[in-house]
Design a protein around this motif. Structure first.
Motif, PDB file in Angstrom:
ATOM      1  N   HIS A   3    -106.292  16.294  57.076  1.00 31.16           N
ATOM      2  CA  HIS A   3    -105.440  16.143  55.652  1.00 31.16           C
ATOM      3  C   HIS A   3    -104.067  16.343  56.030  1.00 31.16           C
ATOM      4  CE1 HIS A   3    -106.103  16.296  50.986  1.00 31.16           C
ATOM      5  NE2 HIS A   3    -105.162  16.262  51.391  1.00 31.16           N
ATOM      6  N   LEU A   4    -103.061  15.754  55.863  1.00 31.30           N
ATOM      7  CA  LEU A   4    -101.621  16.251  55.943  1.00 31.30           C
ATOM      8  C   LEU A   4    -100.969  16.746  54.550  1.00 31.30           C
ATOM      9  CD1 LEU A   4     -98.999  16.402  57.643  1.00 31.30           C
ATOM     10  CD2 LEU A   4     -98.345  14.308  56.507  1.00 31.30           C
ATOM     11  N   LYS A   5    -100.913  17.948  54.311  1.00 28.51           N
ATOM     12  CA  LYS A   5    -100.405  18.731  53.168  1.00 28.51           C
ATOM     13  C   LYS A   5     -98.910  19.295  53.375  1.00 28.51           C
ATOM     14  CE  LYS A   5    -102.814  19.591  49.337  1.00 28.51           C
ATOM     15  NZ  LYS A   5    -103.547  20.254  48.077  1.00 28.51           N
ATOM     16  N   LEU A   6     -97.829  19.043  52.889  1.00 27.82           N
ATOM     17  CA  LEU A   6     -96.686  19.913  53.101  1.00 27.82           C
ATOM     18  C   LEU A   6     -96.280  20.226  51.567  1.00 27.82           C
ATOM     19  CD1 LEU A   6     -94.581  17.562  55.354  1.00 27.82           C
ATOM     20  CD2 LEU A   6     -95.824  19.668  56.050  1.00 27.82           C
ATOM     21  N   ASP A   7     -96.046  21.457  51.225  1.00 27.52           N
ATOM     22  CA  ASP A   7     -95.654  22.010  49.892  1.00 27.52           C
ATOM     23  C   ASP A   7     -94.296  21.486  49.801  1.00 27.52           C
ATOM     24  OD1 ASP A   7     -97.963  23.165  49.601  1.00 27.52           O
ATOM     25  OD2 ASP A   7     -97.505  25.188  50.123  1.00 27.52           O
ATOM     26  N   LYS A   8     -94.051  21.219  48.368  1.00 27.47           N
ATOM     27  CA  LYS A   8     -92.731  21.010  47.910  1.00 27.47           C
ATOM     28  C   LYS A   8     -91.775  22.236  47.929  1.00 27.47           C
ATOM     29  CE  LYS A   8     -92.600  19.264  43.625  1.00 27.47           C
ATOM     30  NZ  LYS A   8     -92.476  18.673  42.306  1.00 27.47           N
ATOM     31  N   THR A   9     -90.572  21.878  48.329  1.00 29.41           N
ATOM     32  CA  THR A   9     -89.572  22.883  48.456  1.00 29.41           C
ATOM     33  C   THR A   9     -88.154  22.508  47.548  1.00 29.41           C
ATOM     34  OG1 THR A   9     -88.155  22.266  50.342  1.00 29.41           O
ATOM     35  CG2 THR A   9     -90.205  23.568  50.755  1.00 29.41           C
ATOM     36  N   PHE A  11     -85.480  21.528  48.688  1.00 29.71           N
ATOM     37  CA  PHE A  11     -85.035  20.497  49.281  1.00 29.71           C
ATOM     38  C   PHE A  11     -85.881  19.234  49.836  1.00 29.71           C
ATOM     39  CE2 PHE A  11     -82.586  24.450  50.343  1.00 29.71           C
ATOM     40  CZ  PHE A  11     -81.474  23.976  49.517  1.00 29.71           C
ATOM     41  N   THR A  12     -86.946  19.419  49.983  1.00 26.59           N
ATOM     42  CA  THR A  12     -88.309  18.738  50.407  1.00 26.59           C
ATOM     43  C   THR A  12     -89.329  18.196  49.580  1.00 26.59           C
ATOM     44  OG1 THR A  12     -89.217  20.386  51.542  1.00 26.59           O
ATOM     45  CG2 THR A  12     -87.584  19.337  52.905  1.00 26.59           C
ATOM     46  N   LEU A  13     -90.079  17.047  49.842  1.00 28.54           N
ATOM     47  CA  LEU A  13     -90.815  16.590  49.089  1.00 28.54           C
ATOM     48  C   LEU A  13     -92.380  17.421  49.132  1.00 28.54           C
ATOM     49  CD1 LEU A  13     -90.157  12.788  50.076  1.00 28.54           C
ATOM     50  CD2 LEU A  13     -89.614  13.979  47.828  1.00 28.54           C
ATOM     51  N   ALA A  14     -93.266  17.053  48.277  1.00 28.83           N
ATOM     52  CA  ALA A  14     -94.506  17.591  48.497  1.00 28.83           C
ATOM     53  C   ALA A  14     -95.191  16.341  49.186  1.00 28.83           C
ATOM     54  CB  ALA A  14     -95.352  17.892  47.130  1.00 28.83           C
ATOM     55  N   ILE A  15     -95.967  16.597  50.124  1.00 26.10           N
ATOM     56  CA  ILE A  15     -96.601  15.512  50.824  1.00 26.10           C
ATOM     57  C   ILE A  15     -98.243  15.819  50.857  1.00 26.10           C
ATOM     58  CG2 ILE A  15     -96.884  14.337  53.004  1.00 26.10           C
ATOM     59  CD1 ILE A  15     -93.952  13.697  52.124  1.00 26.10           C
ATOM     60  N   ASP A  16     -98.719  14.927  50.582  1.00 27.66           N
ATOM     61  CA  ASP A  16    -100.355  14.878  50.408  1.00 27.66           C
ATOM     62  C   ASP A  16    -101.190  13.623  50.986  1.00 27.66           C
ATOM     63  OD1 ASP A  16    -102.750  15.555  50.067  1.00 27.66           O
ATOM     64  OD2 ASP A  16    -102.672  16.340  47.808  1.00 27.66           O
ATOM     65  N   PHE A  17    -101.200  13.627  52.158  1.00 25.26           N
ATOM     66  CA  PHE A  17    -101.675  12.500  52.672  1.00 25.26           C
ATOM     67  C   PHE A  17    -103.310  12.734  53.155  1.00 25.26           C
ATOM     68  CE2 PHE A  17     -97.945   9.846  54.750  1.00 25.26           C
ATOM     69  CZ  PHE A  17     -97.444   9.883  53.266  1.00 25.26           C
ATOM     70  N   ASN A  18    -104.152  12.149  52.207  1.00 18.87           N
ATOM     71  CA  ASN A  18    -105.488  12.421  52.355  1.00 18.87           C
ATOM     72  C   ASN A  18    -105.979  11.036  53.174  1.00 18.87           C
ATOM     73  OD1 ASN A  18    -108.394  12.305  51.784  1.00 18.87           O
ATOM     74  ND2 ASN A  18    -108.054  13.450  49.813  1.00 18.87           N
ATOM     75  N   PRO A  19    -107.036  11.384  54.526  1.00 18.68           N
ATOM     76  CA  PRO A  19    -107.578  10.473  54.972  1.00 18.68           C
ATOM     77  C   PRO A  19    -108.422   9.517  54.408  1.00 18.68           C
ATOM     78  CG  PRO A  19    -108.108  12.700  55.982  1.00 18.68           C
ATOM     79  CD  PRO A  19    -107.347  12.818  54.638  1.00 18.68           C
ATOM     80  N   LEU A  23    -102.474   8.492  49.394  1.00 22.54           N
ATOM     81  CA  LEU A  23    -101.236   9.363  49.946  1.00 22.54           C
ATOM     82  C   LEU A  23    -100.195   9.573  48.992  1.00 22.54           C
ATOM     83  CD1 LEU A  23    -100.532   6.905  52.973  1.00 22.54           C
ATOM     84  CD2 LEU A  23    -102.303   8.676  52.827  1.00 22.54           C
ATOM     85  N   GLU A  24     -99.867  10.517  48.871  1.00 20.83           N
ATOM     86  CA  GLU A  24     -98.849  10.918  47.816  1.00 20.83           C
ATOM     87  C   GLU A  24     -97.643  11.713  48.267  1.00 20.83           C
ATOM     88  OE1 GLU A  24    -102.269  11.473  44.342  1.00 20.83           O
ATOM     89  OE2 GLU A  24    -101.035  13.336  44.846  1.00 20.83           O
ATOM     90  N   MET A  25     -96.344  11.111  47.651  1.00 22.17           N
ATOM     91  CA  MET A  25     -95.075  12.086  47.933  1.00 22.17           C
ATOM     92  C   MET A  25     -94.560  12.277  46.650  1.00 22.17           C
ATOM     93  SD  MET A  25     -93.637  10.447  51.428  1.00 22.17           S
ATOM     94  CE  MET A  25     -93.323   8.700  51.011  1.00 22.17           C
ATOM     95  N   GLU A  26     -93.976  13.533  46.263  1.00 19.81           N
ATOM     96  CA  GLU A  26     -93.568  13.853  45.093  1.00 19.81           C
ATOM     97  C   GLU A  26     -92.379  14.717  45.246  1.00 19.81           C
ATOM     98  OE1 GLU A  26     -95.975  16.244  42.480  1.00 19.81           O
ATOM     99  OE2 GLU A  26     -94.078  16.598  41.616  1.00 19.81           O
ATOM    100  N   GLY A  27     -91.352  14.807  44.339  1.00 21.16           N
ATOM    101  CA  GLY A  27     -90.134  15.586  44.268  1.00 21.16           C
ATOM    102  C   GLY A  27     -88.811  15.057  44.653  1.00 21.16           C
ATOM    103  N   SER A  28     -88.102  16.010  45.010  1.00 19.13           N
ATOM    104  CA  SER A  28     -86.739  15.630  45.407  1.00 19.13           C
ATOM    105  C   SER A  28     -86.436  15.824  46.900  1.00 19.13           C
ATOM    106  CB  SER A  28     -85.595  16.445  44.748  1.00 19.13           C
ATOM    107  OG  SER A  28     -85.625  16.123  43.380  1.00 19.13           O
ATOM    108  N   SER A  29     -85.636  14.929  47.662  1.00 20.31           N
ATOM    109  CA  SER A  29     -85.459  15.078  48.906  1.00 20.31           C
ATOM    110  C   SER A  29     -84.120  15.243  49.236  1.00 20.31           C
ATOM    111  CB  SER A  29     -86.450  13.808  49.793  1.00 20.31           C
ATOM    112  OG  SER A  29     -86.349  14.171  51.134  1.00 20.31           O
ATOM    113  N   TYR A  30     -83.597  16.110  49.991  1.00 19.11           N
ATOM    114  CA  TYR A  30     -82.195  15.934  50.427  1.00 19.11           C
ATOM    115  C   TYR A  30     -82.342  17.287  51.563  1.00 19.11           C
ATOM    116  CZ  TYR A  30     -81.559  19.146  46.480  1.00 19.11           C
ATOM    117  OH  TYR A  30     -81.871  20.012  45.348  1.00 19.11           O
TER     118      TYR A  30
END
Lengths: 124, 142
Positions: A3-9, A11-19, A23-30
């Motif tokens: 499972h790919l999980k990255l917490d939102k910060t 400057f970056t998105l929350a990533i939740d890619f479930n096998p 697949l989910e991407m959420e937030g602001s990205s810069y």
């Protein structure tokens, strides 16, 4: 596959890619380097489409994307388009935008315009 | 390891074209093949560039709207802080009629002064002590 999980910060998105294909991407990205941030995302997605190969639902809930991040999202959509062309799997993109956020809605419309992927527009 | 860029795919087309150009045994077929790849990549890049410019403009607009919203909130916050500050410190008040002396040295009813210097409004009524004093025969219903 993991499972790919990255917490939102800030400057970056929350990533939740479930096998299982959600697949989910959420937030602001810069981020300082969009290429470095998205590298593991591309890597995971490329492995997923070649190893797992199931239907995909991509939920996108963005607040803000800088230009480099938009390019990275375009690259992700390109991977999915190529996967759709070369498999029987069904791909759905759920594009979420806040009710009064015309800019994010319009961004989704622009991305959907030249894409062969199926976009659903959902306001919340 | 090569540095990650957001244009990895486009860079690989360019690298391949450069390698072809450096080939000493360049055949017309090889040139045509490579040229087709470059044209295809260029077309995609152009289209994408147009899209990115458009989306960049949309995001700029969103950023500008955020900035405006922050500015408006900042202004109303400053205005509120200003009013709070006006009510800070020592207020000169008449010991008898309770009027307050304002910045222009005029004496104002306390309600008028506080309403002008804060977000508070007044609704008038009569307290039980004053009711007894002013209307001694009035018997409130229980």
């Amino acid at each position: 596959m993991e499972h790919l999980k990255l917490d939102k910060t800030k400057f970056t998105l929350a990533i939740d890619f479930n096998p299982n294909g959600t697949l989910e991407m959420e937030g602001s990205s810069y981020p300082e380097s969009a290429a470095e941030f998205f590298a593991p995302v591309y890597d995971w997605l490329n492995r997923f489409v070649s190893e797992v190969g199931t239907n995909i639902t991509l939920n996108l809930r963005f607040d803000y994307l800088n230009t480099s991040s938009v390019k990275c999202v375009l690259n992700i959509l390109e991977i999915l388009e190529s996967y759709q062309e070369n498999s029987d799997s069904k791909i759905v993109i759920n594009w979420y935008s806040e009710e009064d956020d015309e800019d994010i809605f319009e961004t989704g419309e622009e991305l959907a315009e030249d894409s062969s992927l199926n976009f659903n527009f959902i306001s919340y | 390891m090569p540095k990650e860029t957001i244009f990895n795919k486009e860079n690989s087309v360019l690298k391949s074209a450069k390698e072809t150009l450096a080939n000493e045994n360049l055949s017309p077929e090889l040139i045509k093949d490579e040229l087709e790849k470059v044209v295809k990549a260029f077309e995609k890049l152009l289209k994408e560039n147009e899209k990115l410019t458009k989306l960049g403009d949309i995001m700029d607009r969103k950023l500008f709207a955020y900035k405006e919203e922050i500015e408006t909130k900042k202004n109303s916050l400053e205005e509120a802080i200003g009013k709070i500050r006006q009510l800070e410190g020592i207020l000169p008040i008449c010991a008898s009629c309770k009027k307050i002396r304002n910045e222009e040295n005029n004496w104002q009813q306390m309600e008028v002064y506080i309403s002008a210097h804060s977000e508070a409004d007044f609704s008038h009524g009569i307290c039980p002590d004053c009711t007894t004093r002013l209307y001694p025969n009035f018997k409130p219903k229980k």
